[in-house]
Design a protein around this motif. Structure first.
Motif, PDB file in Angstrom:
ATOM      1  N   VAL A   9       0.837  -1.200   0.000  1.00 29.26           N
ATOM      2  CA  VAL A   9       0.000   0.000   0.000  1.00 29.26           C
ATOM      3  C   VAL A   9       0.873   1.252   0.000  1.00 29.26           C
ATOM      4  O   VAL A   9       0.580   2.240  -0.693  1.00 29.26           O
ATOM      5  CB  VAL A   9      -0.957  -0.022   1.208  1.00 29.26           C
ATOM      6  CG1 VAL A   9      -1.762   1.273   1.270  1.00 29.26           C
ATOM      7  CG2 VAL A   9      -1.908  -1.220   1.110  1.00 29.26           C
ATOM      8  N   LEU A  10       2.000   1.227   0.765  1.00 26.00           N
ATOM      9  CA  LEU A  10       2.905   2.369   0.773  1.00 26.00           C
ATOM     10  C   LEU A  10       3.511   2.590  -0.615  1.00 26.00           C
ATOM     11  O   LEU A  10       3.648   3.742  -1.061  1.00 26.00           O
ATOM     12  CB  LEU A  10       4.010   2.147   1.811  1.00 26.00           C
ATOM     13  CG  LEU A  10       5.041   3.278   1.953  1.00 26.00           C
ATOM     14  CD1 LEU A  10       4.353   4.584   2.388  1.00 26.00           C
ATOM     15  CD2 LEU A  10       6.128   2.900   2.948  1.00 26.00           C
ATOM     16  N   ASN A  11       3.838   1.506  -1.299  1.00 24.62           N
ATOM     17  CA  ASN A  11       4.360   1.617  -2.669  1.00 24.62           C
ATOM     18  C   ASN A  11       3.307   2.217  -3.594  1.00 24.62           C
ATOM     19  O   ASN A  11       3.615   3.046  -4.468  1.00 24.62           O
ATOM     20  CB  ASN A  11       4.792   0.234  -3.166  1.00 24.62           C
ATOM     21  CG  ASN A  11       5.465   0.285  -4.517  1.00 24.62           C
ATOM     22  OD1 ASN A  11       6.595   0.717  -4.646  1.00 24.62           O
ATOM     23  ND2 ASN A  11       4.751  -0.164  -5.547  1.00 24.62           N
ATOM     24  N   ALA A  12       2.021   1.850  -3.396  1.00 25.59           N
ATOM     25  CA  ALA A  12       0.937   2.408  -4.213  1.00 25.59           C
ATOM     26  C   ALA A  12       0.732   3.888  -3.915  1.00 25.59           C
ATOM     27  O   ALA A  12       0.457   4.686  -4.821  1.00 25.59           O
ATOM     28  CB  ALA A  12      -0.348   1.619  -3.965  1.00 25.59           C
ATOM     29  N   ILE A  13       0.861   4.290  -2.622  1.00 26.76           N
ATOM     30  CA  ILE A  13       0.717   5.710  -2.264  1.00 26.76           C
ATOM     31  C   ILE A  13       1.806   6.538  -2.934  1.00 26.76           C
ATOM     32  O   ILE A  13       1.560   7.628  -3.464  1.00 26.76           O
ATOM     33  CB  ILE A  13       0.762   5.869  -0.726  1.00 26.76           C
ATOM     34  CG1 ILE A  13      -0.478   5.230  -0.097  1.00 26.76           C
ATOM     35  CG2 ILE A  13       0.858   7.338  -0.336  1.00 26.76           C
ATOM     36  CD1 ILE A  13      -0.445   5.175   1.412  1.00 26.76           C
TER      37      ILE A  13
END
Length: 488
Positions: A391-395
Motif C-alpha cells: 500500500v505504501l508503494n501504491a501511495i
C-alpha cells in the motif's frame, strides 16, 4: 564440452554398434547360403529318386519307356517344392518331362548348374553324375512306346529274314521264344542302319536332368530371418543409444551436482556475509543516533547562526534517511520464520489502512477497501508488513487525489487472492520481471527493498505474487494461492 573420457565411451559404443550390425549381416548371409545349399541338396535328392525311377522303368536293355517314366515322374512332382522335372539329350532337347512346362534361360544366366529367378531354382545335373549313386546305369535311352513297338516289329522281322549264326541248342530254344536283346548304348542292332541308329542315340539318350524347385519357402525363411536380424539390430541400436543418453545424463547430473555443491558453498558464504552486513548495519545505527542527537542540540542552542542551524537540520535529515535504509536492510536480511495461524484478512487490511491514514490524507488519495470476511492461514505480523509495503508503494506511485484499491476474495473453497492496485504511471513491461529485485526502484524516494521484502514474505508462505498492468492506468499487485483456514 565433451571430455576425452566421453569420446572414448562414445567410440566404444559406436564400435559395438558397428560390430552388431556386421554380425547380423554376416549371419543373415550365412543363413541365406545355408537355405540355398539345403534347396540344392533337395534337388540332388530328387535327381537320385528320378534315377531310381529310371532303373525301375527299364523296358529292354538300355531302353526306358517314355510314357511309363513320365507317369512315375508326374507322381513325384509336388507343386509346393518340386514343380517340374525334365530329361534332356545332348542337344538340350526334351526327351521326357513331368510337371510344369520349363523355359530354360540362356546358359550364361546359370550360376554353375543353378539358375535363381521367378520364384524357382532350376537345377541341371548330368545323368551320369546326378543319378549314378556309385553304380553304372545301363538304361539311358528314353523312347516313346509307339517307337518301341515299331522297333520290336522291325527286330522280329529282321530276325526271321536274317537269322544270326546258329547258337547252342539251349540258346536256340530261348531265341525261338524271344528275339535277342541289344545294348543300344554300346552297339548298333543288326536290323538298323547306321543313320537310324545315330538318330535314335542322338535324340533319345538321357544326358541331363533339369529339376525345377520352388523357392517360396526359401524366400519366406530368408525374409523371416532378415526381419529377425533387423529387429535385433534395432533393439541393439536402441540399447546403444539408450546407454549413450544415460551416459550423457550421468555426466550432466555429475556436473549439476558439482554446481549445486558450489552454489551451496557460495550460498553459505553469502549468508555469512549477509549476517555480517546486518550486524554492521545494526551497529551503525548507534553512532548515527548520536550524530542526530548532537545535531539537534546544536540546532536548539540560543544564538546559533542561521547557517549553522540550517546545516544541523540537513545533518538530521540525512541521518534519518540513512537510518531508514539501514532498517530496511536489516528487515530484508532477517530470516523469515512463518508462524501460521487463523488470520482475519479484513481486519489486517483495515489496520494497514489506519496505519497509513496520514500519508493517504496528505495526498488526498481515495482508498477503497473491498475485502470479504475471509479467514486465512498466515503469519499475521508478516502479512501486515507485506500489505503495508504494497500500500505504501501504491501511495508513492499514485498522483494527487489518486485512487488505491485493496481487494480480497475467495477464488475457491480452498484458496483466496489479494489485490492492491493504483492509478499511477504503472510499471513498464520491461521492468515487471525486475521490480522484486533488491535495490531496484522507480521512485526517487524509495530504497528498493520494500517489494523484495514482500516477495520474501509471500514465498515463505508458499504463495505467488505478480505485477500486472491495471486498467485503464496504474499497476496491480496480485497475491494468489492464499490458503483458507479449514474449519474443524
Amino acid at each position: 564440452m565433451i571430455t576425452v573420457r566421453s569420446w572414448a565411451v562414445y567410440g566404444m559404443l559406436a564400435a559395438i554398434w558397428g560390430a552388431l550390425l556386421g554380425w547380423q549381416a554376416s549371419e543373415h548371409i550365412r543363413v541365406r547360403n545355408q537355405l540355398h545349399h539345403n534347396l540344392l541338396e533337395q534337388g540332388r535328392a530328387r535327381t537320385s529318386t528320378c534315377a531310381k525311377l529310371m532303373r525301375a522303368r527299364r523296358f529292354a536293355g538300355s531302353i526306358i519307356n517314355r510314357e511309363r517314366l513320365e507317369g512315375a515322374l508326374n507322381a513325384l512332382v509336388d507343386t509346393n517344392e518340386l514343380r517340374a522335372v525334365e530329361l534332356l539329350n545332348t542337344n538340350d532337347e526334351v526327351v521326357a518331362s513331368a510337371g510344369e512346362q520349363v523355359v530354360l534361360p540362356p546358359p550364361n544366366d546359370f550360376e554353375g548348374a543353378v539358375y535363381w529367378g521367378g520364384g524357382t531354382a532350376i537345377l541341371k545335373y548330368p545323368v551320369d553324375l546326378g543319378t549314378n549313386l556309385g553304380t553304372n546305369i545301363e538304361a539311358e535311352l528314353v523312347i516313346p512306346e509307339q517307337e518301341l513297338r515299331q522297333m520290336n516289329s522291325s527286330r522280329r522281322a529282321a530276325a526271321s529274314n536274317n537269322p544270326p549264326a546258329a547258337p547252342s541248342e539251349a540258346a536256340a530254344t530261348t531265341n525261338r521264344q524271344r528275339p535277342p536283346r541289344f545294348d543300344f548304348t554300346r552297339e548298333r542292332p543288326y536290323w538298323m542302319t547306321e543313320k537310324e541308329y545315330n538318330d535314335i542315340i542322338g535324340g533319345t539318350r538321357a544326358h541331363t536332368f533339369v529339376v525345377v524347385m520352388s523357392t517360396k519357402k526359401v524366400l519366406q525363411d530368408e525374409s523371416n530371418d532378415f526381419w529377425m536380424r533387423v529387429i535385433i539390430a534395432l533393439l541393439g541400436t536402441l540399447a546403444v543409444v539408450g546407454y549413450a543418453v544415460g551416459w550423457r545424463s550421468m555426466i550432466q547430473t555429475s556436473e549439476l551436482q558439482l554446481r549445486l555443491v558450489r552454489a551451496s558453498e557460495q550460498n553459505l558464504h553469502l549468508q555469512e556475509l549477509s549476517l555480517a552486513a546486518a550486524g554492521l548495519a545494526h551497529e551503525t545505527r548507534n553512532p548515527l543516533n548520536i550524530i542526530r542527537g548532537l545535531a539537534q542540540l546544536v540546532a536548539k542552542q540560543d544564538g546559533v547562526p542561521a547557517e549553522i542551524a540550517s546545516k544541523s537540520r540537513e545533518i538530521i535529515n540525512e541521518t534519518d534517511r540513512v537510518t531508514a535504509q539501514l532498517n530496511e536492510f536489516i528487515n530484508y536480511s532477517r530470516p523469515r520464520e512463518v508462524r501460521r495461524a487463523a488470520t482475519d484478512l479484513g481486519a489486517v487490511a483495515s489496520e494497514v489502512a489506519r496505519a497509513l491514514n496520514y500519508d493517504i490524507e496528505e495526498k488526498k488519495i481515495q482508498l477503497e477497501v473491498l475485502v470479504e470476511s475471509v479467514v486465512i492461514e498466515a503469519d499475521e505480523q508478516l502479512l501486515r508488513q507485506a500489505l503495508f509495503n504494497l500500500v505504501l508503494n501504491a501511495i508513492q506511485a499514485a498522483p494527487q487525489k489518486g485512487v488505491i484499491r485493496i481487494r480480497a476474495s475467495r477464488r475457491s473453497n480452498e484458496e483466496a487472492f489479494i489485490e492492491i492496485s493504483d492509478n499511477g504511471p504503472g510499471v513498464p513491461p520491461e521492468h515487471q520481471g525486475e521490480i522484486f529485485k533488491p535495490y531496484f526502484t522507480t521512485h526517487s524516494e524509495g530504497t528498493g527493498l520494500g517489494l523484495s521484502v514482500v516477495q520474501q514474505i509471500v514465498q515463505a508462505h508458499g504463495w505467488e505474487i505478480q505485477c500486472l498492468a491495471n486498467e485503464p492506468a496504474g499497476a496491480l499487485f496480485r497475491i494468489s494461492r492464499v490458503k483458507l483456514k479449514v474449519k474443524e
